[in-house]
Design a protein around this motif. Structure first.
Motif, short mmCIF file in Angstrom:
data_model
loop_
_atom_site.label_atom_id
_atom_site.label_comp_id
_atom_site.label_asym_id
_atom_site.label_seq_id
_atom_site.Cartn_x
_atom_site.Cartn_y
_atom_site.Cartn_z
N MET A 26 -90.40 8.42 37.28
CA MET A 26 -89.24 7.98 37.40
C MET A 26 -88.68 8.50 38.81
O MET A 26 -88.56 9.60 39.04
CB MET A 26 -88.16 8.17 36.52
CG MET A 26 -87.05 7.70 36.61
SD MET A 26 -86.19 7.46 34.96
CE MET A 26 -84.77 6.90 35.51
N THR A 27 -88.70 7.61 39.76
CA THR A 27 -87.88 7.76 41.15
C THR A 27 -86.51 8.10 40.94
O THR A 27 -86.05 7.85 40.15
CB THR A 27 -88.15 6.58 42.06
OG1 THR A 27 -87.78 5.57 41.36
CG2 THR A 27 -89.62 6.44 42.36
N ASP A 28 -86.35 9.14 42.10
CA ASP A 28 -84.78 9.68 41.90
C ASP A 28 -83.80 8.85 42.55
O ASP A 28 -82.98 8.51 41.77
CB ASP A 28 -85.06 10.92 42.59
CG ASP A 28 -85.13 12.13 41.45
OD1 ASP A 28 -86.02 12.94 41.68
OD2 ASP A 28 -84.48 11.91 40.46
N ALA A 29 -84.07 8.26 43.70
CA ALA A 29 -83.32 7.57 44.33
C ALA A 29 -83.41 5.99 44.28
O ALA A 29 -84.75 5.72 44.33
CB ALA A 29 -82.92 8.10 45.88
N VAL A 30 -82.54 5.38 44.34
CA VAL A 30 -82.33 3.85 44.56
C VAL A 30 -82.88 3.48 45.79
O VAL A 30 -82.46 4.09 46.68
CB VAL A 30 -81.06 3.19 44.09
CG1 VAL A 30 -81.05 1.72 44.16
CG2 VAL A 30 -80.48 3.63 42.95
N PRO A 31 -84.06 2.85 45.84
CA PRO A 31 -84.51 2.58 47.16
C PRO A 31 -83.49 1.67 48.08
O PRO A 31 -82.90 0.91 47.38
CB PRO A 31 -86.01 1.73 47.24
CG PRO A 31 -85.81 1.28 45.59
CD PRO A 31 -85.04 2.56 44.75
N SER A 50 -89.82 -10.51 47.45
CA SER A 50 -89.39 -11.27 46.47
C SER A 50 -89.76 -12.62 46.24
O SER A 50 -90.04 -13.26 45.27
CB SER A 50 -87.80 -11.14 46.53
OG SER A 50 -86.96 -11.97 45.80
N LYS A 95 -93.31 -13.06 44.83
CA LYS A 95 -93.26 -12.75 43.52
C LYS A 95 -93.20 -14.26 43.09
O LYS A 95 -93.64 -14.74 41.97
CB LYS A 95 -92.35 -11.89 43.03
CG LYS A 95 -92.80 -10.55 43.01
CD LYS A 95 -91.84 -9.55 42.41
CE LYS A 95 -91.72 -8.33 42.34
NZ LYS A 95 -90.62 -7.54 41.86
#
Lengths: 173, 566
Positions: A1-6, A71, A74
């Motif tokens: 789980m990454t820590d910072a919101v990109p 986006s 996708k």
């Protein structure tokens, strides 16, 4: 789980997209409509059949932030006739464009133009008393540079194909 | 005589395109087809003449047919079918298809097209329907080659239901309907070109379980994609004691009478749901797409939260909010795998905070001399014992219905959420009643939206549908009026409606009409409407025209700007 919101990257840049689609009517409209909807200007678009007659390749270049391109890519993937789609901007790739350039070339400057053409490996493919038509291939920047060089002679007409690109090496899209 | 002709044709092992369409629909389990005939679709109607299993409902407008198919699909979980002729018939489907697209409803539309030789010549009743509907369908196809008709139709039926459902349109030229094709084509097995990923990635699911276990202020944000995932969703929420908030599309996926449920969130959601999600440290989004009516200003939405985003459509993940744990898959399958892995987090302090919000800012309305719309919805909830399938139109009444009608079971609340199409409610309720003939179906509509499609009351009368239409009548386009009051300095422009007498309109169509003007008339009238079982009932509920819908987060703002209205 990454820590910072990109943090979304908002800077616009040139993105190169490769899309493999079923070779059937209407596909191009579906793909292009998704870019239109987001207000993205397609800078170049090259479409043709591939080694497999059932498959066409669309190569498109757009100017937009990377995150927006992701986006839309996708959403392009949702189109039923789309087999593969990849943003190849960050991949090592070979990229070429072809341009036909009709330049004013009266007798006095003709040899100068042809000399310049040689430097750019542009081939003369048609000649009249007043003009020469040259075929030049290469990166879009190279073609821009060539057009700049001959601009002072007066470019009558240009037809550019738009970029086509393949991933470098044996890997495929 | 007629039947023997059909049998004779089949003996020669060919079948007309139109008949093949009927056969494919019957085999796929379609029972109803909502439509309106015309020149280009005449061969299809000719084939329907011989199709006792596939019954046609003649809608008076194609938009109604599309909404009815949507209501049918959303109430049943199966696919709904609508049909229209070429040109004007097909263009009248457009609003219904756009609605089905936005709300992911499994709708198959079959349109007639002019004969192949005339396509592209501006022929009579010609429109380029596949181009027109490309942005508002999941997929569409023009059948040029008669031999591809059966395959195209089977693919359309598969596509409209698989993965993220959506409308799929098949455009059939009249001469393709008429062409004889080998009957063998009907026996060919169908293999879809693409299958959606339904099973979530195991590593991601483990990460999600870990994030849940370590969270202190988790919330479940439940959208329409969770409608068929209510069992594992309920288990996860109850075992881990996670507060649940539903979107307009998610209503019914979790029991709203459960104390764990904070009701709806978003622009007109409960204050406590909005406070909770914005204070959350973990948002578990299930089949929800971070619509702007939910998030308000995106950058201020859930500033402290990490996001687990479960969705079957990969293009939804990260579209509006980046997900820390993206999980592509079917909500039910993913939750079934996730639920046993998650250890209940420590949420006691969190619940104390939530209960404080819930006590301090409950949903409320003030009684007055005039009948209040909220009062009307509460009475509808009471007399139907919360058991009805509720279908709404679009506007203030829609939000009041979402706030005050608590849903307990999946697929019992149907509303035009994404597109917000006025005129949706009554036709979609008809479709829902066809899907659930033994269930009480009520349409809660506004006086504005009802007038957009009420001509089809005659269709409901014709089929003896025991549908209840409750018109929350504030003699205006209430939501527009509310915005003009709040944001346009009360400069009311084009919002006051001079209405017909809805009860007499209903009677003219052959339905039962009742008018209610006072609070004390409300409950007896509603009870009387429930007694009618052989025809639709329209109850005109004349309510306070000045009532506004609160709480409200103004468009594009954040929870900080919420107007509580008291």
């Amino acid at each position: 789980m990454t820590d910072a919101v990109p943090i979304p990257q908002v800077r616009s840049e040139r993105r190169v997209l490769a899309v493999l689609v079923d070779n059937v009517p209407g596909v191009l409209l579906r793909v292009v409509a998704l870019f239109r909807r987001r207000g993205l200007n397609i800078h170049s678009l090259a479409v043709s059949v591939t080694e497999d007659p059932a498959v066409s390749r669309i190569t498109m270049t757009v100017e937009c932030p990377a995150i927006l391109a992701e986006s839309v890519v996708k959403q392009v993937r949702r189109v039923m006739e789309v087999r593969r789609v990849r943003d190849v901007t960050d991949a090592p790739r070979t990229e070429r464009e072809l341009a036909l350039v009709k330049v004013n070339a009266p007798a006095g400057v003709r040899s100068e133009i042809l000399e310049a053409a040689q430097v750019f490996r542009a081939r003369p493919i048609d000649l009249t008393e007043k003009t020469v038509t040259l075929e030049v291939t290469g990166s879009p920047e190279k073609i821009d540079a060539f057009l700049n060089l001959v601009a002072r002679h007066g470019v009558r007409e240009v037809a550019r194909t738009g970029s086509v690109a393949l991933i470098r090496g044996s890997a495929t899209t | 005589m007629r039947t023997s002709t059909v049998e004779a044709r089949e003996a020669t092992r060919t079948v007309s395109g139109a008949r093949a369409v009927v056969r494919v629909l019957e085999e796929a389990g379609a029972e109803w087809i909502f439509g309106h005939p015309g020149g280009a679709s005449l061969p299809l109607y000719d084939a329907l003449y011989d199709a006792p299993k596939l019954r046609h409902v003649l809608c008076r407008h194609e938009q109604v047919a599309a909404h009815a198919a949507t209501g049918y699909a959303r109430a049943s979980g199966r696919f709904g079918v609508c049909t229209a002729t070429s040109g004007p018939g097909a263009t009248n489907l457009v609003t219904g298809l756009a609605d089905a697209m936005m709300d992911s409803a499994a709708v198959l539309a079959i349109t007639g097209q002019v004969v192949r030789a005339n396509i592209g010549t501006d022929a009579f009743q010609e429109a380029d329907v596949t181009s027109i509907t490309t942005p508002i369908t999941k997929h569409n196809a023009l059948v040029i080659e008669p031999h591809g008709l059966v395959r195209t139709l089977r693919e359309a039926i598969y596509l409209c239901q698989s993965g993220r459902p959506g409308p799929v349109l098949v455009d059939v030229p009249r001469d393709v309907f008429q062409t004889q094709i080998p009957a063998d084509l009907l026996d060919e097995p169908f293999e879809p070109r693409r299958r959606p990923v339904t099973k979530g990635n195991a590593t991601r699911i483990a990460q999600a379980a870990d994030a849940i276990s370590r969270s202190r202020r988790p919330v479940l944000y439940v959208g329409g994609g969770a409608q068929d995932a209510s069992v594992p969703l309920g288990r996860l929420a109850r075992r881990c004691r996670i507060p649940v908030m539903v979107t307009l599309m998610g209503k019914g996926a979790f029991d709203e009478t459960d104390p764990l449920c904070l009701g709806m969130l978003g622009m007109h959601g409960t204050a406590y749901a909005n406070y909770a999600i914005n204070a959350a440290d973990l948002v578990i989004a299930v089949g929800a797409r971070f619509d702007d009516r939910v998030t308000g200003r995106l950058k201020d939405f859930c500033p402290h939260a990490r996001f687990i985003h479960i969705d079957i459509d990969p293009s939804e993940i990260g579209k509006n909010k980046p997900a820390h744990v993206p999980i592509v898959g079917d909500a039910r399958e993913v939750l079934e795998a996730l639920e046993p892995l998650a250890r209940p987090p420590e949420t006691e302090a969190w619940w104390r905070q939530i209960e404080e919000w819930r006590t301090r800012h409950p949903l409320r309305w003030k009684p007055g001399p005039l009948l209040k719309p909220q009062e009307a919805i509460e009475a509808i909830y009471r007399v139907t014992r919360g058991e009805a399938v509720v279908v709404t139109d679009v506007g203030q009444h829609q939000m009041w219905a979402a706030q005050y009608y608590k849903c307990r079971r999946p697929r019992t609340f149907i509303s035009s959420a994404g597109l917000g199409a006025m005129g949706f409610g009554f036709p979609a309720a008809m479709g829902a009643q066809f899907a659930r003939p033994d269930t009480l179906v009520v349409a809660i509509v506004g006086d504005g939206g009802f007038q957009m499609t009420l001509q089809d009351l005659i269709t409901a009368v014709e089929w003896k549908l025991p549908l209840k239409v409750y018109v929350v009548n504030n003699t205006s386009l209430g939501m527009v009026r509310q915005w003009q009051e709040l944001f346009y300095q009360e400069r009311y422009c084009a919002v006051h409606l001079r209405n017909p007498d809805f009860a007499r309109v209903a009677e003219a169509f052959g339905a039962v009409g009742i008018r209610v003007e006072r609070s004390d008339e409300l409950e007896p009238a509603l009870l009387r409407s429930l007694e009618v079982t052989d025809r639709p009932v329209v109850v005109d509920l004349v309510v306070d025209p000045e009532e506004n819908c609160y709480p409200m987060i103004p468009s594009g703002q954040s929870v900080k700007e919420m107007i509580l209205g008291d």
